[in-house]
Design an enzyme around this catalytic site. Structure first.
Site, PDB file in Angstrom:
ATOM      1  CG  ASP A  82     -19.844  79.240  52.554  1.00 27.97           C
ATOM      2  OD1 ASP A  82     -20.587  78.327  52.976  1.00 27.97           O
ATOM      3  OD2 ASP A  82     -19.925  79.705  51.413  1.00 27.97           O
TER       4      ASP A  82
ATOM      5  NE  ARG B 260     -16.880  79.161  49.041  1.00 19.33           N
ATOM      6  CZ  ARG B 260     -15.972  79.905  48.462  1.00 19.33           C
ATOM      7  NH1 ARG B 260     -14.836  80.173  49.087  1.00 19.33           N
ATOM      8  NH2 ARG B 260     -16.176  80.416  47.266  1.00 19.33           N
TER       9      ARG B 260
ATOM     10  CE  LYS C 204     -19.091  76.065  47.150  1.00 16.36           C
ATOM     11  NZ  LYS C 204     -19.605  76.747  45.955  1.00 16.36           N
TER      12      LYS C 204
HETATM   13  C1  VG1 Z   1     -15.471  81.190  43.806  1.00 17.28           C
HETATM   14  C2  VG1 Z   1     -14.699  79.888  43.851  1.00 17.28           C
HETATM   15  C3  VG1 Z   1     -15.475  78.807  43.124  1.00 17.28           C
HETATM   16  C4  VG1 Z   1     -16.868  78.674  43.759  1.00 17.28           C
HETATM   17  C5  VG1 Z   1     -17.557  80.017  43.754  1.00 17.28           C
HETATM   18  C6  VG1 Z   1     -18.896  79.981  44.470  1.00 17.28           C
HETATM   19  O1  VG1 Z   1     -15.647  81.604  42.477  1.00 17.28           O
HETATM   20  O2  VG1 Z   1     -13.425  80.045  43.279  1.00 17.28           O
HETATM   21  O3  VG1 Z   1     -14.768  77.597  43.194  1.00 17.28           O
HETATM   22  O4  VG1 Z   1     -17.638  77.749  43.047  1.00 17.28           O
HETATM   23  O5  VG1 Z   1     -16.741  80.994  44.406  1.00 17.28           O
HETATM   24  O6  VG1 Z   1     -18.742  79.522  45.784  1.00 17.28           O
HETATM   25  P1  VG1 Z   1     -14.716  82.704  41.765  1.00 17.28           P
HETATM   26  O7  VG1 Z   1     -15.310  82.916  40.404  1.00 17.28           O
HETATM   27  O8  VG1 Z   1     -14.742  83.904  42.642  1.00 17.28           O
HETATM   28  O9  VG1 Z   1     -13.352  82.100  41.712  1.00 17.28           O
HETATM   29  V1  VG1 Z   1     -19.839  79.983  46.986  1.00 17.28           V
HETATM   30  O10 VG1 Z   1     -19.450  79.264  48.379  1.00 17.28           O
HETATM   31  O11 VG1 Z   1     -19.996  81.451  46.547  1.00 17.28           O
HETATM   32  O12 VG1 Z   1     -21.364  79.442  46.444  1.00 17.28           O
HETATM   33 CO    CO Z   2     -20.980  79.438  49.674  1.00 19.21          CO
END
Ligand code: VG1
Ligand code: CO
Length: 542
Positions: free
Chosen positions: A276, A281, A375
């Site tokens: 991502d 991701r 992650k």
């Molecule tokens: C989303 C995902 C969550 C993840 C977050 C940040 O949050 O569902 O699992 O940790 O994004 O990921 P939400 O509140 O929109 O469901 V990233 O790759 O932004 O650091």
């Molecule tokens: Co991210």
């Protein structure tokens, strides 16, 4: 050149969500907006004499924001900032640099998987000295500070040349511009059996990595093509662009459809992966077979011991609450601890620091381990490659073996985006109010066993986080979870998570949406989705 104090005033809505503060880019570019948030961070964590890491995913405004943050760090008395060349650092690489240099934390400029550009999204988050996202207590304190702020400090100085690696000074502060890739690549080389992977590549193994014009391009090129010997062109969309080439840098079958088409087509290589915006991701695809993130976590947990870094076994496995229970089955079989945490990587930090979990994962294409406190997309790809090299099997074979041994947790997430925020909140309130009446009732022929609004009690620091999503468990073990997103920047997004367990290998080849059909019907009936938010179909299915 002097540090100047500027008068300011609180700005509405600077509340960090699931991971940091995310807003439309023009909002971040408004007078005082970025400055207020950054000053609030420094006011809460303290800057005097401290060392921070700074970098971002290269999206629009990343370079300008970096100059402002550097000047503010200097004016607030920071001793040193380590910044990625070109103001670039992937989120996992930033986490690693924070830890490697024993710094006092870092600021990451990213809105992750949200698109970038003048009309898209920007974001800022603070990571702690352990390399992980700030916990709720800290983000709450930062938010409170944004509501009371009256001034911020900025060094009057020229821009630093971030294109050149080396040491410079800004007021009384040292700025070290570093190669964003080198330390991270060395870390990966220490975790995995690069010789085994190189051997597999020599034997003809081929893969595609789609960096989606986001931050992982340079990392993937150095590691996959440079160190592992995969042919040039293995990495596509490998140059980070301010608007991610117009892509939605979210590695899922909807947004990474070019990769999906290739992997499902006649000329598919052995393995495909995507990452991502900020590189935390990952999506994993085999030839002709997609691996759901929840299954990926379970497979990695069951096979991690095949990689050098994990050969002593795992201490425990943690998954976010909406993530499927597939990893729990592995933990039970291995006799190790399992944990269920709220959505967002910040909740894994204590478990990792305390040595209670080694692997963590979320259904949203996030997997990682105790090597950093975020992650890590490329890490997941490399662990898969290590496993493929040792087992000498394809992705499809490994997945089918896994289901035969542990059963299959059919799983899907349905997103309903850009909803009217009030309607979405009302729907959730009504659902929450009905929780006590649900157990023992039937909906669409499915008997409800239990229901709650998930509250997490951190076993390490004893804190409690409430209101983390509605969980409904059925008698047959199926599960529904509903929660509102904390990362969206337009209206509200409802996430509906669906899960059904199937033990019988003869029934492991179904299409997930078909296998889940009864659960989907029950979810719609239960929450009254059509009536409450006016949608009967999700925008994105993963
Ligand atoms: C989303 C995902 C969550 C993840 C977050 C940040 O949050 O569902 O699992 O940790 O994004 O990921 P939400 O509140 O929109 O469901 V990233 O790759 O932004 O650091
Ligand atoms: Co991210």
């Amino acid at each position: 050149m002097p540090a100047v104090t500027h008068a300011t005033h609180p700005i509405e809505g600077q509340k960090p969500g699931t991971s940091g503060l995310r807003k439309k880019t023009p909002v971040f570019m408004k007078p005082h907006y970025l400055e207020n948030f950054v000053q609030s961070i420094f006011d809460v964590v303290g800057a005097k004499g401290k060392t921070f890491v700074l970098g971002g995913d290269g999206r629009y405004f990343n370079d300008r924001a970096a100059q402002v943050i550097l000047r503010m760090a200097a004016a607030n008395g920071a001793a040193r900032v380590i910044v990625g060349q070109g103001a670039i650092l992937s989120t996992p690489a930033a986490s690693h640099l924070i830890r490697l240099n024993r710094t006092d934390g870092g600021i990451i400029m990213s809105a992750s998987h949200n698109p970038g550009g003048l009309t898209e999204d920007f974001g800022v988050k603070f990571n702690m000295p352990n390399g992980g996202p700030a916990p709720e207590a800290v983000t709450e304190a930062i938010f409170a500070r944004t509501q009371a702020i009256t001034e911020y400090r900025l060094e009057e100085a020229d821009d630093i040349d971030l294109a050149v690696i080396g040491r410079t000074r800004l007021g009384g502060m040292t700025v070290d511009v570093v190669d964003p890739v080198a330390d991270y690549a060395a870390l990966m080389e220490g975790l995995f059996d690069f010789d085994a992977i190189r051997g597999m590549v020599k034997g003809g193994f081929r893969m595609r990595f789609d960096a989606m014009c986001a931050v992982t391009g340079p990392y993937a090129q150095e590691i996959l093509e440079g160190r592992l010997g995969l042919p040039a062109g293995t990495v596509v969309n490998g140059t980070p662009l301010p608007d991610f080439g117009g892509h939605h840098p979210d590695p899922n079958p909807t947004w990474a459809h070019a990769l999906m088409d290739e992997m499902m087509g006649p000329a598919a290589p052995d393995f495909g992966a995507a990452s991502d915006g900020d590189g935390d991701r990952n999506m994993i695809v085999g030839r002709g077979i997609y691996v759901s993130p929840s299954d990926s976590l379970a497979v990695l947990a069951a096979n991690a011991h095949l990689a050098p870094a994990y050969k002593a076994g795992l201490k425990g496995v943690a998954r976010s609450m909406p993530t499927s229970c597939a990893a729990d089955r592995v933990a039970d079989a291995l006799g190790i601890d399992k944990y269920e945490t709220p959505t967002g990587w910040k909740f894994f930090g204590n478990l990792l620091d305390a040595g209670r979990a080694t692997l963590c994962g979320e259904e949203s294409f996030g997997t990682g381990s105790d090597h950093v406190r975020e992650k890590d997309g490329l890490w997941a790809v490399l662990l898969w490659l290590n496993i493929l090299a040792v087992r000498r099997q394809g992705v499809a074979e490994i997945l089918r073996d896994h289901w035969a041994r542990f059963g299959r947790n059919y799983y899907s997430r349905h997103d309903f985006e850009a909803l009217d925020a009030k309607a979405a909140e009302e729907m959730m309130s009504r659902l929450k109010a009905s929780i006590p009446t649900l157990p023992g009732t039937e909906i669409e022929g499915m008997a409800i066993a239990a229901a709650d609004d998930f509250a997490y009690h951190d076993p390490v620091d004893g804190t409690t986080s409430r209101g983390q999503g509605v969980r409904i468990r059925f008698e047959d073990g199926s599960r529904i979870v509903l929660r509102l997103s904390g990362t969206g920047t337009e209206g509200a997004t409802l996430r509906l998570y669906l899960e059904r367990y199937e033990a019988d290998p003869a029934r492991h080849g179904l299409d997930p949406q078909e296998a889940l059909a009864p659960v989907i019907r029950a979810a719609h009936a239960l929450a009254g989705i059509k009536e409450q938010i006016g949608r009967d179909r999700p925008n994105v299915i993963t």
